[in-house]
Design an enzyme around this catalytic site. Structure first.
Site, PDB file in Angstrom:
ATOM      1  N   CYS A   2       0.859  -1.181   0.000  1.00 23.82           N
ATOM      2  CA  CYS A   2       0.000   0.000   0.000  1.00 23.82           C
ATOM      3  C   CYS A   2       0.893   1.227   0.000  1.00 23.82           C
ATOM      4  O   CYS A   2       2.102   1.122   0.241  1.00 23.82           O
ATOM      5  CB  CYS A   2      -0.864   0.059   1.250  1.00 23.82           C
ATOM      6  SG  CYS A   2      -1.998  -1.320   1.399  1.00 23.82           S
ATOM      7  N   GLY A  28      -0.822   0.490  -4.853  1.00 20.58           N
ATOM      8  CA  GLY A  28      -2.130  -0.064  -4.520  1.00 20.58           C
ATOM      9  C   GLY A  28      -3.186   0.501  -5.436  1.00 20.58           C
ATOM     10  O   GLY A  28      -3.282   1.718  -5.586  1.00 20.58           O
ATOM     11  N   ASN A 101       0.829   0.441   5.800  1.00 14.48           N
ATOM     12  CA  ASN A 101       1.365  -0.390   4.728  1.00 14.48           C
ATOM     13  C   ASN A 101       2.093  -1.550   5.384  1.00 14.48           C
ATOM     14  O   ASN A 101       3.000  -1.339   6.188  1.00 14.48           O
ATOM     15  CB  ASN A 101       2.335   0.428   3.878  1.00 14.48           C
ATOM     16  CG  ASN A 101       3.133  -0.414   2.880  1.00 14.48           C
ATOM     17  OD1 ASN A 101       4.242  -0.061   2.518  1.00 14.48           O
ATOM     18  ND2 ASN A 101       2.581  -1.520   2.431  1.00 14.48           N
ATOM     19  N   GLY A 102       1.687  -2.755   5.043  1.00 13.63           N
ATOM     20  CA  GLY A 102       2.338  -3.932   5.612  1.00 13.63           C
ATOM     21  C   GLY A 102       1.332  -4.986   5.980  1.00 13.63           C
ATOM     22  O   GLY A 102       0.183  -4.952   5.521  1.00 13.63           O
TER      23      GLY A 102
END
Ligand SMILES: O=P(O)(O)OC[C@H]1O[C@H](OP(=O)(O)OP(=O)(O)O)[C@H](O)[C@@H]1O
Ligand SMILES: NC(=O)CC[C@H](N)C(=O)O
Ligand SMILES: [Mg+2]
Length: 510
Positions: A2, A28, A101-102
């Protein structure tokens, strides 16, 4: 993967957030969202779709305020529904908004603890909502009516103690400021910078430096693994603190291979230069292992492989030609949801110029072979275009293991290289010869020539070594069951997929 962004500005930030998200779109394509803060009030707009489709003029006008965060999503947990688009909001304490993000590898345990111990309710299947609630709880137990930066840093230290996996995060607290932080291994990228305006200094935190550059911010530094950077509203001073016990920088190697934009600099490494070095290393391997090669032309598979392919051709002293034309209106196929749409999109995206192939021995170059969706079709297209021999080179080694840190590669069985030797992959793809980059060469290519700032990378997709040390066979099996293409197709038909804005969230601007 993302993209995340946060801006503490001195005037309206809606346009700058939008512009930054556009620059992060390659991370994304499923959903996008922005939350801004106007004094104490939050305004939100998020939905499934590309940035240009989610935000219309009416939404932009309502996203008032001089501070805000944004997100572009490529799901790795939960569904693609708009209820799981980010940023996420939780009302207590203070009102907190988060973009992540992750991927958390202990999301299930955390979800249980968040409910049973912290007395908090999670309404979606998103690990990011869990992360938000862990942070909120850790901030709540500071037990302050008016918090300061040390309370925020203490809360982030609590997040590091409880959360496992990959996370680069921006969090906004109304009337207070924005904090960015990175997991103790620094798996996902996050960087911050500043710009001077007539009203004073503004700060941006973003996934990649390209968002800073293009919106007029200059880089200050990457956020270090385990570190947090807090930017308060109404002051020029920013605060940093190491919040993890044992931080070790281990960025994801696949960012350098495929994910990041080439014009970004991650952990002081130029992605463009890293990809050029990948091309050089690959050329050296071809010279070493195939000295009498009969390659007549090197053709990249647009877009990401171009940088490596050009260097490879230069080093081999072979002509470089653009043999595939890319339809600029089709996005990245690898991060599209579902195999059917990915397959169809390769053909829509790339078309061959026959004369570059006819009666020639061509070397097609891609940055990676993951599911084999692209390479299989492209090899056939090269044959149909009249190539005599079709060779194929990958600037990275075979991708044999699932990713658990933010790339949606959850099922080993869907990876073409899983359980196959290089010769078997060659046969499965149908090319005349297949050359893979070796892992030590890829690592060296990603490091700078001189003393590198990065000693180790997360290389799990290539070697199955998961740096967080908590990824078990049982976890991988569970992940495969929950998130394989077949499982996702089933989930798509379920009631949950119909969730729209039913999450416990802010009013979403429609
Ligand atoms: O083996 P596969 O499962 O097909 O995945 C690998 C391919 O997917 C990516 O391209 P993508 O179209 O996503 O983006 P790009 O235009 O940036 O190369 C990557 O660059 C490879 O070409
Ligand atoms: N790719 C990502 O970083 C995904 C973030 C988060 N796990 C989600 O699914 O929304
Ligand atoms: Mg590609």
């Amino acid at each position: 993967m993302c993209g995340i962004v946060g801006i503490v500005g001195k005037s309206a930030v809606n346009q700058a957030l939008y512009d930054a998200l556009l620059m992060l779109q390659h991370r994304g394509q499923d959903a996008a969202g922005i939350v801004t803060c106007e004094y104490e009030k939050l305004h939100m707009r998020k939905d499934t779709g590309l940035v240009r489709d989610v935000f219309r003029t009416r939404h932009m006008l309502r996203l008032r305020g001089e501070m805000g965060i944004g997100h572009v999503r490529y799901p790795t947990a939960g569904l693609s529904s708009s209820a799981e688009a980010q940023p996420f909001y939780v009302n207590s304490p203070y009102g907190i908004v988060l973009a992540h993000n992750g991927n958390l590898t202990n999301a299930d345990e955390l979800k249980h603890d968040v409910f049973a111990d912290d007395l908090r309710h999670i309404n979606t299947q998103s690990d990011s909502e869990i992360l938000l609630n862990v942070f909120a709880h850790e901030l709540q137990i500071q037990n302050k009516l008016r918090i300061d930066e040390q309370d925020i840093f203490n809360a982030i230290a609590g997040v590091h103690r409880r959360c496992r996996g990959g996370y680069a995060v921006v969090v906004m607290i109304p009337g207070f400021g924005i904090v960015g932080f990175r997991d103790p291994n620094g798996i996902r990228p996050i960087i911050y910078g500043r710009r001077e305006t007539i009203n004073g200094t503004e700060y941006m935190i973003a996934s990649e430096s390209v968002a800073l550059d293009t919106v007029g911010f200059t880089i200050i530094a990457d956020i270090a693994p385990g570190e947090a950077v807090f930017i308060p509203v109404n002051t020029e001073q920013i605060y940093r603190r190491q919040c993890a016990a044992q931080p070790v920088l281990s960025p994801c190697l696949f960012e350098f291979v495929y994910f990041a934009r080439p014009d970004s600099i991650i952990d002081n490494i130029s992605v463009h230069k890293a990809r050029s070095r990948m091309g050089k290393k690959l050329a050296a391997k071809i010279k070493r292992t195939w000295p009498n090669h009969d390659i007549q032309v090197v053709i990249p598979i647009p877009d990401t492989s171009r940088t490596a392919a050009l260097q490879l051709a230069n080093q081999l002293n072979v002509t470089y030609a653009e043999g595939f034309i890319k339809n600029r209106y089709i996005g990245r196929t690898f991060i599209m949801p579902g195999q059917q749409v990915r397959k169809k999109s390769v053909r829509q995206k790339l078309n061959a110029i026959d004369l570059e192939f006819r009666k020639k021995n061509v070397l097609l170059v891609d940055d990676s072979i993951v599911r084999g969706t692209t390479s299989r079709q492209i090899i056939q297209m090269a044959r149909d275009a009249g190539a005599r021999k079709v060779y194929f080179a990958s600037a990275s080694p075979p991708v044999r293991y699932p990713n658990v840190y933010g790339i949606d590669m959850p099922a080993a069985s869907e990876l073409i290289a899983h359980g196959r030797s290089e010769l078997e992959i060659e046969q499965a793809l149908g090319c005349d010869r297949l050359i893979f980059q070796d892992l030590p060469d890829l690592i060296q290519a990603a490091q700078k020539k001189t003393k590198s700032v990065v000693d180790r990378f997360d290389t799990s997709v290539f070697d199955g070594v998961y740096i967080t040390g908590d990824v078990t066979e049982a976890y991988l099996q569970q992940l495969e069951q929950a998130r394989s293409d077949a499982a996702k197709a089933q989930a798509f038909d379920s009631d949950d997929a119909l969730l729209d804005d039913s999450g416990i969230d802010l009013y979403n601007t429609v």
